[in-house]
Design an enzyme around this catalytic site. Structure first.
Site, mmCIF file in Angstrom:
data_model
loop_
_atom_site.group_PDB
_atom_site.id
_atom_site.type_symbol
_atom_site.label_atom_id
_atom_site.label_comp_id
_atom_site.label_asym_id
_atom_site.label_seq_id
_atom_site.Cartn_x
_atom_site.Cartn_y
_atom_site.Cartn_z
ATOM 1 N N HIS A 11 0.846 -1.194 0.000
ATOM 2 C CA HIS A 11 0.000 0.000 0.000
ATOM 3 C C HIS A 11 0.878 1.239 0.000
ATOM 4 O O HIS A 11 1.632 1.467 0.946
ATOM 5 C CB HIS A 11 -0.921 0.010 1.231
ATOM 6 C CG HIS A 11 -1.904 1.137 1.228
ATOM 7 N ND1 HIS A 11 -3.161 1.038 0.662
ATOM 8 C CD2 HIS A 11 -1.814 2.408 1.698
ATOM 9 C CE1 HIS A 11 -3.804 2.185 0.798
ATOM 10 N NE2 HIS A 11 -3.012 3.043 1.416
ATOM 11 N N GLN A 35 -9.322 1.280 0.372
ATOM 12 C CA GLN A 35 -8.493 0.107 0.107
ATOM 13 C C GLN A 35 -7.650 -0.263 1.329
ATOM 14 O O GLN A 35 -7.492 -1.439 1.651
ATOM 15 C CB GLN A 35 -7.573 0.361 -1.088
ATOM 16 C CG GLN A 35 -8.239 0.178 -2.435
ATOM 17 C CD GLN A 35 -7.230 0.132 -3.565
ATOM 18 O OE1 GLN A 35 -6.200 0.803 -3.528
ATOM 19 N NE2 GLN A 35 -7.495 -0.675 -4.560
ATOM 20 N N ASP A 85 4.136 6.714 -13.235
ATOM 21 C CA ASP A 85 4.228 5.943 -11.993
ATOM 22 C C ASP A 85 5.707 5.687 -11.737
ATOM 23 O O ASP A 85 6.354 4.967 -12.489
ATOM 24 C CB ASP A 85 3.462 4.624 -12.123
ATOM 25 C CG ASP A 85 3.311 3.889 -10.797
ATOM 26 O OD1 ASP A 85 4.148 4.104 -9.895
ATOM 27 O OD2 ASP A 85 2.360 3.090 -10.664
ATOM 28 N N ARG A 111 7.038 4.336 -8.940
ATOM 29 C CA ARG A 111 7.257 3.421 -7.829
ATOM 30 C C ARG A 111 8.174 2.250 -8.190
ATOM 31 O O ARG A 111 8.041 1.646 -9.244
ATOM 32 C CB ARG A 111 5.922 2.887 -7.307
ATOM 33 C CG ARG A 111 5.114 3.927 -6.557
ATOM 34 C CD ARG A 111 3.745 3.416 -6.184
ATOM 35 N NE ARG A 111 2.904 3.177 -7.340
ATOM 36 C CZ ARG A 111 1.648 2.762 -7.269
ATOM 37 N NH1 ARG A 111 1.105 2.532 -6.082
ATOM 38 N NH2 ARG A 111 0.934 2.591 -8.368
#
Length: 220
Positions: free
Chosen positions: A68, A87, A142, A144
């Site tokens: 997460h 979530q 993104d 990440r």
């Protein structure tokens, strides 16, 4: 682990958690030494993450794990522009029920940072979707990287898991880093009038497995 340095556990501490809707659960919070990106990521151990055996001949049930990414606006302030808060709440209960770990990763805004995320929100108010807004700011869609997540799992002894996610990139990256994904388990769909365009963008741009009704005329 594949060509990444090992991390070690720094601290383990038991913390009772209580959510805004009254749900409570006991968790073990784990910190680490030696994470590749040097950030203060956190493992939240819930229930018993030890693989269990449901019955003779059925094999072991690996722990349920969710990666997460931190979302201050959604996780803390309850922003309805995303589905991050719901979530997180869902994941904690599901993992506690089955046994596993939630990795809380300090990757705000798909790792562009809080201020940049809010700048991207301003561009979304002008008509861009979440990915287009990042690109308009000169940032990746993104950014990440889950190397630290793989290190964290290794440090707490998890090499095989069920992954709670709608994002195929998480499974791909963890697999490339030597983590065995027994199965991918989708989260629920937490759609609202204010986040539906955001969810559709995730499906269209990065192939998230979210079952959404089509929105005629919606691009991104």
């Amino acid at each position: 682990m594949h060509d990444i340095p090992a991390a070690t556990v720094r601290t383990r501490v038991h913390v009772p958690l209580r959510f805004a809707d009254g749900y409570t659960v006991n968790a073990e919070l784990v910190t680490f030494h030696g994470l590749a990106d040097g950030r203060e990521h956190l493992a939240v151990v819930l229930g018993d993450p030890t693989p269990t055996r449901p019955g003779p001949g059925k094999g072991s049930q690996p722990p349920l794990v969710r990666l997460h990414s931190e979302c201050l606006t959604g996780d803390v302030f309850g922003s309805a522009r995303c589905d991050c808060g719901p979530q997180l709440r869902e994941a904690v209960e599901r993992i506690a029920d089955s046994g596993g770990v939630l990795l809380y990763l300090r990757q705000e805004g798909r790792d562009i940072g809080l201020y940049n995320k809010l700048d991207a929100y301003a561009l979304q108010d002008q008509g861009l979707d979440t990915y287009q807004a990042n690109l308009a700011l000169g940032l990746p869609e993104d950014a990440r990287d889950y190397t630290a997540a793989a290190q964290m799992l290794g440090a707490i002894g998890i090499s095989e898991l069920d992954l709670l996610t709608n994002n195929p990139d998480k499974a791909q990256q963890l697999g490339d880093l030597g983590i065995s994904i027994a199965r991918t388990v989708p989260t629920g769909v937490h759609s609202t009038a204010t986040n539906l365009r955001y969810l559709h963008a995730k499906v269209q741009h990065t192939h998230h497995t979210i079952a959404l009704a089509p929105m005629p005329g919606l691009v991104g």
